[in-house]
Scaffold this motif. Structure first.
Motif, PDB file in Angstrom:
ATOM      1  N   LEU A 220       0.865  -1.182   0.000  1.00  0.00           N
ATOM      2  CA  LEU A 220       0.000   0.000   0.000  1.00  0.00           C
ATOM      3  C   LEU A 220       0.901   1.232   0.000  1.00  0.00           C
ATOM      4  O   LEU A 220       1.706   1.417   0.923  1.00  0.00           O
ATOM      5  N   ASP A 221       0.794   2.027  -1.027  1.00  0.00           N
ATOM      6  CA  ASP A 221       1.589   3.251  -1.127  1.00  0.00           C
ATOM      7  C   ASP A 221       0.782   4.415  -0.567  1.00  0.00           C
ATOM      8  O   ASP A 221      -0.335   4.677  -1.028  1.00  0.00           O
ATOM      9  N   ALA A 222       1.359   5.087   0.425  1.00  0.00           N
ATOM     10  CA  ALA A 222       0.652   6.214   1.040  1.00  0.00           C
ATOM     11  C   ALA A 222       1.567   7.441   0.988  1.00  0.00           C
ATOM     12  O   ALA A 222       2.793   7.310   0.984  1.00  0.00           O
ATOM     13  N   PRO A 223       0.981   8.636   0.951  1.00  0.00           N
ATOM     14  CA  PRO A 223       1.789   9.854   0.771  1.00  0.00           C
ATOM     15  C   PRO A 223       2.736  10.105   1.944  1.00  0.00           C
ATOM     16  O   PRO A 223       2.516   9.599   3.042  1.00  0.00           O
ATOM     17  N   ASP A 224       3.753  10.900   1.684  1.00  0.00           N
ATOM     18  CA  ASP A 224       4.725  11.212   2.737  1.00  0.00           C
ATOM     19  C   ASP A 224       4.180  12.326   3.628  1.00  0.00           C
ATOM     20  O   ASP A 224       4.730  13.442   3.667  1.00  0.00           O
ATOM     21  N   PRO A 226       2.863  12.147   7.486  1.00  0.00           N
ATOM     22  CA  PRO A 226       2.554  11.344   8.674  1.00  0.00           C
ATOM     23  C   PRO A 226       1.208  11.704   9.311  1.00  0.00           C
ATOM     24  O   PRO A 226       0.489  10.823   9.772  1.00  0.00           O
ATOM     25  N   GLU A 227       0.856  12.993   9.324  1.00  0.00           N
ATOM     26  CA  GLU A 227      -0.415  13.386   9.956  1.00  0.00           C
ATOM     27  C   GLU A 227      -1.601  12.720   9.245  1.00  0.00           C
ATOM     28  O   GLU A 227      -2.506  12.183   9.859  1.00  0.00           O
ATOM     29  N   VAL A 228      -1.536  12.776   7.918  1.00  0.00           N
ATOM     30  CA  VAL A 228      -2.636  12.248   7.102  1.00  0.00           C
ATOM     31  C   VAL A 228      -2.681  10.721   7.166  1.00  0.00           C
ATOM     32  O   VAL A 228      -3.736  10.114   7.351  1.00  0.00           O
ATOM     33  N   VAL A 229      -1.523  10.111   7.046  1.00  0.00           N
ATOM     34  CA  VAL A 229      -1.480   8.643   6.965  1.00  0.00           C
ATOM     35  C   VAL A 229      -1.845   8.027   8.317  1.00  0.00           C
ATOM     36  O   VAL A 229      -2.598   7.050   8.386  1.00  0.00           O
ATOM     37  N   GLY A 257       2.198   8.700  18.183  1.00  0.00           N
ATOM     38  CA  GLY A 257       2.532   7.337  18.611  1.00  0.00           C
ATOM     39  C   GLY A 257       2.532   6.375  17.439  1.00  0.00           C
ATOM     40  O   GLY A 257       3.427   5.521  17.300  1.00  0.00           O
ATOM     41  N   VAL A 258       1.562   6.507  16.559  1.00  0.00           N
ATOM     42  CA  VAL A 258       1.502   5.629  15.380  1.00  0.00           C
ATOM     43  C   VAL A 258       2.644   5.981  14.420  1.00  0.00           C
ATOM     44  O   VAL A 258       3.305   5.092  13.864  1.00  0.00           O
ATOM     45  N   ALA A 259       2.894   7.275  14.252  1.00  0.00           N
ATOM     46  CA  ALA A 259       3.958   7.698  13.321  1.00  0.00           C
ATOM     47  C   ALA A 259       5.296   7.100  13.727  1.00  0.00           C
ATOM     48  O   ALA A 259       6.082   6.665  12.869  1.00  0.00           O
ATOM     49  N   ARG A 260       5.567   7.053  15.047  1.00  0.00           N
ATOM     50  CA  ARG A 260       6.848   6.475  15.507  1.00  0.00           C
ATOM     51  C   ARG A 260       6.952   5.011  15.079  1.00  0.00           C
ATOM     52  O   ARG A 260       7.985   4.569  14.581  1.00  0.00           O
ATOM     53  N   LEU A 261       5.878   4.251  15.248  1.00  0.00           N
ATOM     54  CA  LEU A 261       5.923   2.819  14.916  1.00  0.00           C
ATOM     55  C   LEU A 261       5.951   2.580  13.404  1.00  0.00           C
ATOM     56  O   LEU A 261       6.390   1.532  12.945  1.00  0.00           O
ATOM     57  N   LEU A 262       5.444   3.539  12.641  1.00  0.00           N
ATOM     58  CA  LEU A 262       5.406   3.346  11.180  1.00  0.00           C
ATOM     59  C   LEU A 262       6.636   3.915  10.480  1.00  0.00           C
ATOM     60  O   LEU A 262       6.766   3.780   9.258  1.00  0.00           O
ATOM     61  N   GLU A 263       7.525   4.535  11.264  1.00  0.00           N
ATOM     62  CA  GLU A 263       8.655   5.227  10.649  1.00  0.00           C
ATOM     63  C   GLU A 263       9.484   4.289   9.755  1.00  0.00           C
ATOM     64  O   GLU A 263       9.981   4.682   8.706  1.00  0.00           O
ATOM     65  N   ARG A 266       8.607   4.212   6.144  1.00  0.00           N
ATOM     66  CA  ARG A 266       8.577   5.513   5.467  1.00  0.00           C
ATOM     67  C   ARG A 266       9.936   5.845   4.878  1.00  0.00           C
ATOM     68  O   ARG A 266      10.969   5.633   5.516  1.00  0.00           O
ATOM     69  N   THR A 267       9.920   6.375   3.667  1.00  0.00           N
ATOM     70  CA  THR A 267      11.113   6.969   3.094  1.00  0.00           C
ATOM     71  C   THR A 267      10.814   8.448   2.932  1.00  0.00           C
ATOM     72  O   THR A 267       9.893   8.810   2.166  1.00  0.00           O
ATOM     73  N   ALA A 268      11.549   9.296   3.672  1.00  0.00           N
ATOM     74  CA  ALA A 268      11.255  10.733   3.636  1.00  0.00           C
ATOM     75  C   ALA A 268      11.319  11.229   2.199  1.00  0.00           C
ATOM     76  O   ALA A 268      12.252  10.906   1.455  1.00  0.00           O
ATOM     77  N   GLY A 269      10.315  11.970   1.815  1.00  0.00           N
ATOM     78  CA  GLY A 269      10.254  12.520   0.453  1.00  0.00           C
ATOM     79  C   GLY A 269       9.543  11.596  -0.518  1.00  0.00           C
ATOM     80  O   GLY A 269       9.028  12.040  -1.542  1.00  0.00           O
ATOM     81  N   ALA A 270       9.498  10.302  -0.202  1.00  0.00           N
ATOM     82  CA  ALA A 270       8.850   9.350  -1.126  1.00  0.00           C
ATOM     83  C   ALA A 270       7.508   8.869  -0.571  1.00  0.00           C
ATOM     84  O   ALA A 270       6.549   8.653  -1.310  1.00  0.00           O
ATOM     85  N   GLY A 271       7.427   8.665   0.738  1.00  0.00           N
ATOM     86  CA  GLY A 271       6.166   8.231   1.329  1.00  0.00           C
ATOM     87  C   GLY A 271       6.270   6.906   2.042  1.00  0.00           C
ATOM     88  O   GLY A 271       7.363   6.379   2.261  1.00  0.00           O
ATOM     89  N   TYR A 272       5.111   6.375   2.388  1.00  0.00           N
ATOM     90  CA  TYR A 272       5.020   5.104   3.114  1.00  0.00           C
ATOM     91  C   TYR A 272       4.798   3.974   2.124  1.00  0.00           C
ATOM     92  O   TYR A 272       4.064   4.133   1.138  1.00  0.00           O
ATOM     93  N   ARG A 273       5.423   2.844   2.421  1.00  0.00           N
ATOM     94  CA  ARG A 273       5.157   1.610   1.673  1.00  0.00           C
ATOM     95  C   ARG A 273       4.814   0.543   2.712  1.00  0.00           C
ATOM     96  O   ARG A 273       5.673   0.110   3.476  1.00  0.00           O
TER      97      ARG A 273
END
Ligand SMILES: C[S@@+](CC[C@H](N)C(=O)[O-])C[C@H]1O[C@@H](n2cnc3c(N)ncnc32)[C@H](O)[C@@H]1O
Length: 291
Positions: A220-224, A226-229, A257-263, A266-273
């Motif tokens: 699942l590709d999500a935007p970079d 963190p607040e939104v994802v 708290g979720v952002a820390r666990l999902l880090e 995440r690739t900064a500038g590219a987004g979450y995979r």
């Protein structure tokens, strides 16, 4: 394991309380969640003129997509337990030219047959593992199909191949107070269909034939952002109702708290995979008790 009536009441309550989060996130979820069902639609290959059922249709994005494929003359019916999601689906979509599109609020476990039956094909994305009594729900589905009609559904495999999913709960729960009970054993939940032998047994008991359980991995590709994802993941999950009731400061702590666990995803500038392990479930109706 709790009895079926208790599990069914819990499921109804859960989706009534979680629906506002799904409604809020509906466009985002349609976009990011597309890979969750694409393989089932590929296998099902709905044809122009067919009648297709979408079980657990949520806010209707996949049902509307199917309606476009079966036009002209075909029809798509989306069934969902959560009235707020069905109401949203009705507001979002109208039938394409020459096709039928209908959204029905109801519990697939307690209907004799789904309105619009008999169906030529049944699609379901990420729902069957949530049923309190899967044999009851699958039997309704099978009774609603014409003889030889095909079923394609996706569900999660287990937590090892879906690591972001528990992270989204664990990161938020610490800030949000009491959560719904975690499933025990075969109780309904995201990983209740992890064992392919059990899934085969359930479908066979409901009268399906030609049952296939195929592993399928997607990202699942999500935007970079963190607040939104993190808000998307919290709102559609078990912490969603508590999150919506919380003060803005607490909501921010839950997202952090979720952002820390999902880090790690995440690739900064590219987004979450987000790596996601699914079963594609395929089967056919044996054609008995078709209305
Ligand atoms: C994880 S969501 C998936 C929604 C949609 N298919 C998607 O992929 O975006 C599961 C959906 O199944 C519905 N659901 C759960 N139990 C159900 C039942 N017994 N009968 C009908 N729908 C049910 C919920 O209301 C929810 O919308």
């Amino acid at each position: 394991m709790d009895d079926t009536a208790t599990l069914r009441a819990r499921n109804f309550d859960f989706w009534a309380r979680t629906a506002p989060g799904w409604v809020h996130q509906t466009d985002r979820h349609d976009e990011i969640g597309r890979p969750l069902g694409a393989v089932a639609l590929d296998w099902l290959r709905p044809q122009a003129g067919e009648r297709v059922l979408d079980v657990g249709c949520g806010c209707g994005g996949t049902t509307a997509e199917i309606a476009r494929v079966v036009a002209p003359l075909g029809s798509a019916v989306g069934l969902d337990l959560a009235e707020a999601m069905v109401a949203t689906a009705r507001n979002r979509f109208t039938a394409p030219d020459g096709a039928g599109l209908r959204f029905v609020a109801g519990d697939v476990e307690t209907l004799d047959a789904v309105p619009g039956a008999p169906f030529d094909a049944v699609y379901s994305r990420m729902t069957l593992m949530l049923l309190a009594d899967p044999v009851a729900g699958l039997t309704t589905v099978r009774r609603s199909m014409r003889a030889g009609a095909r079923l394609a559904a996706t569900v999660f495999r287990d937590g090892r191949v879906n690591p972001w999913l528990p992270a989204a709960l664990l990161g938020a729960a610490a800030h949000l107070g009491p959560m719904p009970p975690l499933p025990i054993g075969d109780e309904p939940g995201p990983f209740a269909f992890a064992d392919p032998a059990r899934v085969t047994r359930l479908l066979t008991a409901a009268g399906f034939t030609d049952v296939g359980i195929h592993p399928y991995d997607v990202t699942l590709d999500a935007p970079d952002d963190p607040e939104v994802v993190t808000e998307w993941l919290i709102e559609i999950g078990p912490a969603g109702a508590a999150y919506r009731d919380a003060e803005p400061t607490t909501q921010g702590q839950a997202r952090a708290g979720v952002a820390r666990l999902l880090e790690r995803f995440r690739t900064a500038g590219a987004g979450y995979r987000l790596p996601t392990g699914l079963w594609l479930i395929t089967a056919r109706s044996d054609g008995t008790s078709t209305p």
